[in-house]
Write an enzyme that holds these catalytic residues in place. Structure first.
Site, short mmCIF file in Angstrom:
data_model
loop_
_atom_site.label_atom_id
_atom_site.label_comp_id
_atom_site.label_asym_id
_atom_site.label_seq_id
_atom_site.Cartn_x
_atom_site.Cartn_y
_atom_site.Cartn_z
CE LYS A 1 11.64 1.41 -2.18
NZ LYS A 1 12.07 1.09 -3.54
CE LYS B 1 5.70 6.25 0.55
NZ LYS B 1 6.07 4.90 0.30
CG LEU C 1 -1.79 -1.28 1.41
CD1 LEU C 1 -2.66 -1.15 2.65
CD2 LEU C 1 -2.66 -1.51 0.19
N PRO C 2 0.33 2.43 -0.22
CG PRO C 2 -0.93 4.08 -1.26
CD PRO C 2 -1.04 2.71 -0.65
P1 NDP Z 1 -0.25 2.75 -6.23
O1 NDP Z 1 -0.70 4.10 -5.84
O2 NDP Z 1 -0.16 2.40 -7.66
O3 NDP Z 1 -1.23 1.66 -5.56
C1 NDP Z 1 -1.65 1.78 -4.24
C2 NDP Z 1 -2.52 0.59 -3.86
O4 NDP Z 1 -2.89 0.72 -2.50
C3 NDP Z 1 -3.82 0.49 -4.65
O5 NDP Z 1 -4.15 -0.87 -4.78
C4 NDP Z 1 -4.82 1.22 -3.74
O6 NDP Z 1 -6.14 0.75 -3.89
C5 NDP Z 1 -4.31 0.78 -2.40
N1 NDP Z 1 -4.67 1.70 -1.31
C6 NDP Z 1 -4.34 3.02 -1.23
N2 NDP Z 1 -4.74 3.50 -0.05
C7 NDP Z 1 -5.37 2.49 0.61
C8 NDP Z 1 -6.01 2.37 1.87
N3 NDP Z 1 -6.08 3.41 2.72
N4 NDP Z 1 -6.55 1.17 2.22
C9 NDP Z 1 -6.47 0.11 1.37
N5 NDP Z 1 -5.88 0.16 0.16
C10 NDP Z 1 -5.33 1.34 -0.20
O7 NDP Z 1 1.13 2.51 -5.47
P2 NDP Z 1 2.38 1.64 -5.93
O8 NDP Z 1 1.94 0.25 -6.22
O9 NDP Z 1 3.19 2.41 -6.91
O10 NDP Z 1 3.22 1.66 -4.56
C11 NDP Z 1 2.89 0.83 -3.45
C12 NDP Z 1 4.07 0.88 -2.47
O11 NDP Z 1 5.23 0.36 -3.12
C13 NDP Z 1 4.42 2.31 -2.02
O12 NDP Z 1 4.80 2.29 -0.66
C14 NDP Z 1 5.59 2.69 -2.94
O13 NDP Z 1 6.41 3.67 -2.33
C15 NDP Z 1 6.27 1.35 -3.11
N6 NDP Z 1 7.06 1.18 -4.34
C16 NDP Z 1 6.61 1.60 -5.57
C17 NDP Z 1 7.36 1.39 -6.71
C18 NDP Z 1 6.90 1.84 -8.07
O14 NDP Z 1 7.74 1.83 -9.00
N7 NDP Z 1 5.65 2.20 -8.26
C19 NDP Z 1 8.67 0.74 -6.64
C20 NDP Z 1 9.03 0.26 -5.33
C21 NDP Z 1 8.25 0.50 -4.23
P3 NDP Z 1 -7.17 1.37 -4.99
O15 NDP Z 1 -6.89 0.64 -6.26
O16 NDP Z 1 -8.51 1.08 -4.42
O17 NDP Z 1 -6.86 2.86 -5.09
#
Ligand code: NDP
Length: 290
Positions: free
Chosen positions: A166, A235, A65-66
């Site tokens: 990380k 973040k 999750l974020p």
């Molecule tokens: P996204 O914003 O693409 O996805 C976030 C996910 O979390 C979605 O499935 C969203 O659901 C869900 N979500 C958000 N808020 C909530 C909540 N309050 N309760 C339940 N579900 C929630 O993020 P990323 O996949 O890009 O990133 C996820 C994590 O991985 C982060 O911590 C990021 O820093 C890390 N990361 C990202 C990388 C990247 O290249 N993108 C690389 C390495 C790490 P919904 O679909 O309903 O909105």
């Protein structure tokens, strides 16, 4: 033996990561806040879209999750199966990992902070790096599940250590991004061909992950594809700055980079990729990096 695996959070990373699990495990449950994404995942990859309570009955539960706060919101709603291992791939807060591990330990559940690097392409190709904090025996038991999605998986210390690695990694990437923006703006001001300059630098000591991938694939081609959102980088740099403050260290380059990333994030359009941080420099100099 791992019989069942769950994945909570099918975002840019989670959607692609969870796609590999059915190749290795019989029962793969997926849950997403917007349930349509989970249904789509099930039909595309053969996972099972379930409710949250069912997802946490798996032997291994992944979350991505974020923020750590979002993970806390999920933890407060569920009672995971005793003996299960919760692996949080969020880029989270080290201190929160310790409280999450203690909270779950009271329910007989192990918690590993296991953030990943490698971007969405690494998630797609199952070549992610996992940096893991937590109990060594739980790490060994959970290893096959992480191996389904990653190619380098390291236990780096106790609870919180994975999140710390990380945050520092992403802070270093942000430093490289700012350095590249400053360096290439200067070269453009001197009339240098940026693509030829990049070829030279990528064969020289100034190269970095930013010059090897972000500059050619996102910035100089002006595509800025959204795969890692700028607010998520802001973040992560914030978490790194907190780590430095807690250790009572001085880190001027990191402090300045944090201010630059926050300023770039404040100016950015919604849904901007991390690479758009260079537009802060472009707005100051009236120079476009292309
Ligand atoms: P996204 O914003 O693409 O996805 C976030 C996910 O979390 C979605 O499935 C969203 O659901 C869900 N979500 C958000 N808020 C909530 C909540 N309050 N309760 C339940 N579900 C929630 O993020 P990323 O996949 O890009 O990133 C996820 C994590 O991985 C982060 O911590 C990021 O820093 C890390 N990361 C990202 C990388 C990247 O290249 N993108 C690389 C390495 C790490 P919904 O679909 O309903 O909105």
């Amino acid at each position: 033996m791992i019989q069942s695996v769950a994945f909570i959070g099918l975002g840019a990373m989670g959607y692609r990561m969870a796609a590999h699990l059915p190749k290795h495990f019989n029962d793969v449950y997926v849950w997403n806040r917007n349930s349509e994404k989970a249904k789509q995942h099930a039909s595309e990859f053969g996972t099972q879209a379930v409710d949250l309570q069912q997802a946490v009955q798996a032997d291994i539960i992944f979350s991505c999750l974020p923020t750590s706060q979002d993970v806390d919101g999920i933890l407060a709603q569920v009672s995971p199966k005793k003996g299960s291992i919760w692996i949080d791939c969020t880029s989270g807060v080290p201190d929160t990992a310790k409280t999450q591990a203690d909270y779950l330990a009271k329910q007989g559940v192990y918690f590993l902070d296991a953030p990943v690097s490698g971007q969405t392409i690494g998630a797609e190709n199952a070549t992610l790096t996992f940096m893991v904090g937590g109990d060594a025996a739980a790490f060994q038991r959970a290893l096959p599940a992480m191996q389904a999605m990653g190619s380098l998986i390291k236990l780096v210390g106790s609870s919180g250590a994975g999140f710390a690695v990380k945050a520092i990694n992403n802070m270093m990437m942000a430093v490289h991004l700012c350095a590249a923006a400053e360096g290439f703006t200067t070269l453009k001001a001197h009339g240098v061909d940026l693509n030829e300059a990049l070829a030279c630098i990528n064969a020289s000591s100034g190269k970095s992950g930013v010059t090897e991938t972000a500059l050619p694939q996102r910035i100089l081609n002006r595509e800025f594809p959204l795969t890692f959102a700028l607010p998520l980088l802001a973040k992560d740099t914030g978490i790194a700055v907190d780590l430095i403050r807690d250790a009572r260290l001085s880190a001027p380059v990191i402090g300045l980079t944090q201010s630059l990333i926050q300023a770039a994030n404040a100016l950015a359009e919604p849904n901007s990729d991390f690479s758009t941080a260079v537009k802060l420099y472009e707005s100051w100099s009236n120079i476009t990096l292309k």
